[in-house]
Design a protein around this motif. Structure first.
Motif, PDB file in Angstrom:
ATOM      1  N   LEU A 159       1.924  17.302  43.752  1.00 15.79           N
ATOM      2  CA  LEU A 159       2.238  16.729  42.429  1.00 15.79           C
ATOM      3  C   LEU A 159       0.828  16.955  41.540  1.00 15.79           C
ATOM      4  O   LEU A 159       1.075  17.361  40.269  1.00 15.79           O
ATOM      5  CB  LEU A 159       2.351  15.116  42.519  1.00 15.79           C
ATOM      6  CG  LEU A 159       3.567  14.840  43.158  1.00 15.79           C
ATOM      7  CD1 LEU A 159       3.629  13.357  43.432  1.00 15.79           C
ATOM      8  CD2 LEU A 159       4.838  15.140  42.219  1.00 15.79           C
ATOM      9  N   ILE A 160      -0.255  16.763  41.968  1.00 19.04           N
ATOM     10  CA  ILE A 160      -1.442  17.028  41.266  1.00 19.04           C
ATOM     11  C   ILE A 160      -1.646  18.477  40.860  1.00 19.04           C
ATOM     12  O   ILE A 160      -2.029  18.731  39.667  1.00 19.04           O
ATOM     13  CB  ILE A 160      -2.621  16.371  42.098  1.00 19.04           C
ATOM     14  CG1 ILE A 160      -2.740  15.112  42.121  1.00 19.04           C
ATOM     15  CG2 ILE A 160      -4.114  16.921  41.321  1.00 19.04           C
ATOM     16  CD1 ILE A 160      -3.738  14.535  43.250  1.00 19.04           C
TER      17      ILE A 160
ATOM     18  N   GLN B 164       3.567  16.892  32.737  1.00 25.14           N
ATOM     19  CA  GLN B 164       2.464  17.322  33.655  1.00 25.14           C
ATOM     20  C   GLN B 164       1.490  15.954  33.897  1.00 25.14           C
ATOM     21  O   GLN B 164       1.129  15.797  35.293  1.00 25.14           O
ATOM     22  CB  GLN B 164       1.751  18.664  33.232  1.00 25.14           C
ATOM     23  CG  GLN B 164       2.469  19.624  33.294  1.00 25.14           C
ATOM     24  CD  GLN B 164       1.706  20.986  32.475  1.00 25.14           C
ATOM     25  OE1 GLN B 164       1.027  20.612  31.514  1.00 25.14           O
ATOM     26  NE2 GLN B 164       1.698  22.029  33.149  1.00 25.14           N
TER      27      GLN B 164
ATOM     28  N   LYS C 290       0.784  20.769  40.768  1.00 27.22           N
ATOM     29  CA  LYS C 290       1.883  21.068  39.681  1.00 27.22           C
ATOM     30  C   LYS C 290       1.539  20.458  38.318  1.00 27.22           C
ATOM     31  O   LYS C 290       1.521  21.198  37.373  1.00 27.22           O
ATOM     32  CB  LYS C 290       3.099  20.610  39.944  1.00 27.22           C
ATOM     33  CG  LYS C 290       4.392  21.247  39.381  1.00 27.22           C
ATOM     34  CD  LYS C 290       5.673  20.733  40.494  1.00 27.22           C
ATOM     35  CE  LYS C 290       7.034  21.560  39.590  1.00 27.22           C
ATOM     36  NZ  LYS C 290       6.856  22.406  38.259  1.00 27.22           N
ATOM     37  N   GLY C 291       0.809  19.474  38.164  1.00 23.47           N
ATOM     38  CA  GLY C 291       0.285  18.731  37.004  1.00 23.47           C
ATOM     39  C   GLY C 291      -0.837  19.619  36.347  1.00 23.47           C
ATOM     40  O   GLY C 291      -1.009  19.506  35.054  1.00 23.47           O
ATOM     41  N   LEU C 292      -1.655  20.186  37.124  1.00 25.44           N
ATOM     42  CA  LEU C 292      -2.542  21.203  36.754  1.00 25.44           C
ATOM     43  C   LEU C 292      -2.398  22.615  36.818  1.00 25.44           C
ATOM     44  O   LEU C 292      -3.466  23.374  36.544  1.00 25.44           O
ATOM     45  CB  LEU C 292      -4.108  20.559  37.658  1.00 25.44           C
ATOM     46  CG  LEU C 292      -4.583  18.954  37.474  1.00 25.44           C
ATOM     47  CD1 LEU C 292      -5.673  18.877  38.214  1.00 25.44           C
ATOM     48  CD2 LEU C 292      -4.840  19.080  35.962  1.00 25.44           C
ATOM     49  N   GLU C 293      -1.137  22.787  36.830  1.00 31.70           N
ATOM     50  CA  GLU C 293      -1.085  24.377  36.710  1.00 31.70           C
ATOM     51  C   GLU C 293      -1.332  25.268  35.658  1.00 31.70           C
ATOM     52  O   GLU C 293      -1.507  24.597  34.524  1.00 31.70           O
ATOM     53  CB  GLU C 293       0.764  24.598  37.451  1.00 31.70           C
ATOM     54  CG  GLU C 293       1.487  24.197  36.125  1.00 31.70           C
ATOM     55  CD  GLU C 293       2.901  24.045  36.424  1.00 31.70           C
ATOM     56  OE1 GLU C 293       3.373  24.580  37.426  1.00 31.70           O
ATOM     57  OE2 GLU C 293       3.882  23.547  35.619  1.00 31.70           O
ATOM     58  N   ASP C 294      -1.697  26.428  35.950  1.00 29.40           N
ATOM     59  CA  ASP C 294      -2.020  27.276  34.739  1.00 29.40           C
ATOM     60  C   ASP C 294      -3.095  26.990  33.946  1.00 29.40           C
ATOM     61  O   ASP C 294      -3.742  27.284  33.078  1.00 29.40           O
ATOM     62  CB  ASP C 294      -1.073  27.227  33.744  1.00 29.40           C
ATOM     63  CG  ASP C 294       0.492  27.610  34.094  1.00 29.40           C
ATOM     64  OD1 ASP C 294       0.476  28.402  35.313  1.00 29.40           O
ATOM     65  OD2 ASP C 294       1.412  27.024  33.776  1.00 29.40           O
TER      66      ASP C 294
ATOM     67  N   GLN D 150       1.626  14.226  47.364  1.00 28.30           N
ATOM     68  CA  GLN D 150       0.668  13.958  46.224  1.00 28.30           C
ATOM     69  C   GLN D 150      -0.373  15.070  45.632  1.00 28.30           C
ATOM     70  O   GLN D 150      -0.228  15.185  44.614  1.00 28.30           O
ATOM     71  CB  GLN D 150      -0.189  12.621  46.463  1.00 28.30           C
ATOM     72  CG  GLN D 150       0.395  11.505  46.718  1.00 28.30           C
ATOM     73  CD  GLN D 150      -0.288  10.130  47.232  1.00 28.30           C
ATOM     74  OE1 GLN D 150      -1.434  10.088  48.175  1.00 28.30           O
ATOM     75  NE2 GLN D 150       0.019   8.909  46.789  1.00 28.30           N
TER      76      GLN D 150
ATOM     77  N   LYS E 224       1.119  10.376  39.214  1.00 27.99           N
ATOM     78  CA  LYS E 224       1.793  10.219  40.399  1.00 27.99           C
ATOM     79  C   LYS E 224       0.827  10.737  41.733  1.00 27.99           C
ATOM     80  O   LYS E 224       0.931   9.775  42.881  1.00 27.99           O
ATOM     81  CB  LYS E 224       3.171  10.865  40.484  1.00 27.99           C
ATOM     82  CG  LYS E 224       4.182  10.083  41.624  1.00 27.99           C
ATOM     83  CD  LYS E 224       5.497  10.263  41.210  1.00 27.99           C
ATOM     84  CE  LYS E 224       6.662   9.840  41.773  1.00 27.99           C
ATOM     85  NZ  LYS E 224       6.375   9.364  43.246  1.00 27.99           N
ATOM     86  N   GLY E 225       0.486  11.737  41.516  1.00 25.62           N
ATOM     87  CA  GLY E 225      -0.434  12.120  42.625  1.00 25.62           C
ATOM     88  C   GLY E 225      -1.553  11.393  42.695  1.00 25.62           C
ATOM     89  O   GLY E 225      -2.220  11.356  44.148  1.00 25.62           O
TER      90      GLY E 225
ATOM     91  N   ARG F 179      -1.936  20.113  28.234  1.00 22.56           N
ATOM     92  CA  ARG F 179      -0.879  19.370  29.390  1.00 22.56           C
ATOM     93  C   ARG F 179       0.308  18.698  28.976  1.00 22.56           C
ATOM     94  O   ARG F 179       0.054  18.428  27.728  1.00 22.56           O
ATOM     95  CB  ARG F 179      -1.746  18.472  30.193  1.00 22.56           C
ATOM     96  CG  ARG F 179      -2.882  18.749  31.083  1.00 22.56           C
ATOM     97  CD  ARG F 179      -2.544  19.569  32.290  1.00 22.56           C
ATOM     98  NE  ARG F 179      -2.608  21.164  31.777  1.00 22.56           N
ATOM     99  CZ  ARG F 179      -2.120  22.033  32.359  1.00 22.56           C
ATOM    100  NH1 ARG F 179      -1.600  21.932  33.665  1.00 22.56           N
ATOM    101  NH2 ARG F 179      -2.200  23.141  32.055  1.00 22.56           N
TER     102      ARG F 179
ATOM    103  N   LEU G 298       2.926  13.891  36.553  1.00 21.69           N
ATOM    104  CA  LEU G 298       3.038  14.472  38.001  1.00 21.69           C
ATOM    105  C   LEU G 298       1.540  14.152  38.585  1.00 21.69           C
ATOM    106  O   LEU G 298       1.196  13.699  39.496  1.00 21.69           O
ATOM    107  CB  LEU G 298       3.081  15.857  37.742  1.00 21.69           C
ATOM    108  CG  LEU G 298       4.358  16.533  37.663  1.00 21.69           C
ATOM    109  CD1 LEU G 298       4.622  17.898  37.660  1.00 21.69           C
ATOM    110  CD2 LEU G 298       5.371  16.035  39.001  1.00 21.69           C
ATOM    111  N   ILE G 299       0.313  14.343  37.646  1.00 22.89           N
ATOM    112  CA  ILE G 299      -1.012  13.953  37.938  1.00 22.89           C
ATOM    113  C   ILE G 299      -1.156  12.468  38.330  1.00 22.89           C
ATOM    114  O   ILE G 299      -1.585  12.167  39.352  1.00 22.89           O
ATOM    115  CB  ILE G 299      -1.958  14.381  36.984  1.00 22.89           C
ATOM    116  CG1 ILE G 299      -1.901  15.960  36.723  1.00 22.89           C
ATOM    117  CG2 ILE G 299      -3.384  14.059  37.021  1.00 22.89           C
ATOM    118  CD1 ILE G 299      -2.508  16.379  35.293  1.00 22.89           C
TER     119      ILE G 299
END
Lengths: 194, 201
Positions: free
Chosen positions: B29-30, A25, B32-36, B26, A31-32, A21, A28-29
């Motif tokens: 965002l998660i 990334q 996108k943060g965990l993509e691929d 949210q 924030k989510g 990561r 983003l996590i």
């Protein structure tokens, strides 16, 4: 299968490790998952999402009560910073179980139930934390940052905590699992105010 | 304590994290943060985000079921689109990454291996996503649900025309057999279906 199970407190930690990561990334996590009660760590491209279980939270609270009893009884000027984000942008981020600022020193307390891939000492070194206390398997291990490296120490090297007896602290933490009130009393008795 | 343990243990269960009280934004965002990350399946429904990291047993059964279904379809010259764990999404409402999925004719089929249940009602989720048929593999048995008049009904046989002659009892037996031998499982599936329709045999 399609029915939701009853929501009870999980006894053990749930830790997810997500490698490869970027810092972006991770943000983003973060924030989510804001205000969700999880604790997030980032170091060397690895994101860890920790959902502490009941056991983890109990020991965190017991240790905090004892440390705070000492700090309050001995009138030590302290800023209790809890699980506040510790962050060095682009490099490292962590949310400890408890943290304190004591006379210019940063102290972190971590309860280890499930180890992840991130080397916590390297992470906290990157975050410039002066002293880290790990509670794991009934043992307390202290590390103090000296010349840029952590060294294991028998006592706290933070002057205001120098008189705190680590052996007694450990005993009281164990006692606290069954009798929290008594553990705090025992601990106070062993550390009389001068 | 501070050293990572060696990554060899295989008999670990699914790792499922349930994060309630999340918004669609949210969730995105998660996501996108965990993509691929191929080993991560994300679900969103009614404000709950589930992050699933399937275990070895989960992956094994997923692949066995996929191999058997694909064998059945390919043997019968059925052209299908294998969509794998591709995202199913209804913006703002629901999102899922099934273990396997197929488009067979006009029908969407999703397959889920249940090792660890979350709090999201999977049938409600797949209904919101308009998936025609969902198969659940759990504890050694297979349950089929077909969308009929806007609701899922449990069915004994697939209601997807190209899978109508697939004997579900045989399939279950072959899936269990597949845990020890994939080749024997395929052979048994083929043998059991050889006389039942005009196949290549």
């Amino acid at each position: 299968m399609v029915q939701a199970p009853a929501k009870t407190a999980i006894p053990t930690d749930n830790l997810q490790i997500h490698p490869h990561r970027t810092w972006e990334q991770f943000k983003l996590i973060q924030k989510g998952l804001e205000r969700s009660g999880v604790r997030l760590f980032f170091f060397h491209g690895t994101v860890e999402i920790l959902m502490p279980g009941r056991y983890h939270e109990i020991f965190k609270k017991i240790i905090a009560s004892l440390i705070e009893a000492f700090l309050l009884d001995h009138d030590v000027a302290t800023t209790p910073t809890g699980s506040m984000d510790q962050e060095v942008q682009g490099l490292a981020a962590g949310q400890p179980d408890e943290s304190y600022e004591i006379g210019g020193f940063k102290l972190l307390v971590e309860v280890i139930v499930t180890s992840g891939d991130i080397n916590k000492l390297d992470l906290y070194k990157a975050l410039g934390i002066h002293e880290v206390w790990f509670w794991e398997d009934g043992l307390l291990t202290l590390y103090h940052l000296m010349d840029g490296h952590y060294q294991q120490v028998d006592r706290s090297q933070i002057p205001a905590l120098a008189r705190l007896d680590i052996a007694i602290l450990r005993q009281c933490i164990l006692e606290g699992e069954t009798n929290w009130n008594q553990a705090v009393k025992t601990f106070r008795l062993a550390h009389p105010v001068p | 304590m501070v050293q990572a343990p060696p990554k060899a243990s295989i008999h670990i269960p699914d790792n499922l994290q349930i994060h309630p009280a999340r918004t669609w934004e949210q969730f995105k965002l998660i996501q996108k943060g965990l993509e691929d990350l191929s080993g991560v399946h994300l679900f969103f429904f009614q404000g709950t985000v589930e992050i699933l990291m399937p275990c070895r047993e989960h992956e094994l059964f997923k692949k066995i079921i996929a191999i058997l279904i694909e064998t059945f379809l390919l043997d019968r010259n059925v052209d299908f689109i294998p969509t794998g764990s591709a995202d199913y999404e209804s913006v703002g409402v629901a999102s899922a990454q099934p273990d396997e999925s197929y488009e067979i004719g006009d029908h969407k089929l999703a397959i889920e291996i249940t090792v660890t249940s979350g709090t999201i009602q999977k049938l409600e989720l797949y209904k919101a996503l308009g998936v025609h048929e969902v198969w659940f593999w759990e504890d050694g048995t297979l349950q089929l649900h077909h969308l009929i008049d806007g609701n899922y009904q449990q069915v004994d046989q697939s209601q997807i025309p190209d899978l109508a002659t697939l004997n579900v009892a045989v399939l279950i037996r072959c899936i269990l057999m597949g845990e020890t031998s994939r080749t024997q499982a395929i052979e048994a599936l083929r043998l059991a279906h050889a006389g039942h329709d005009k196949s290549i045999y």
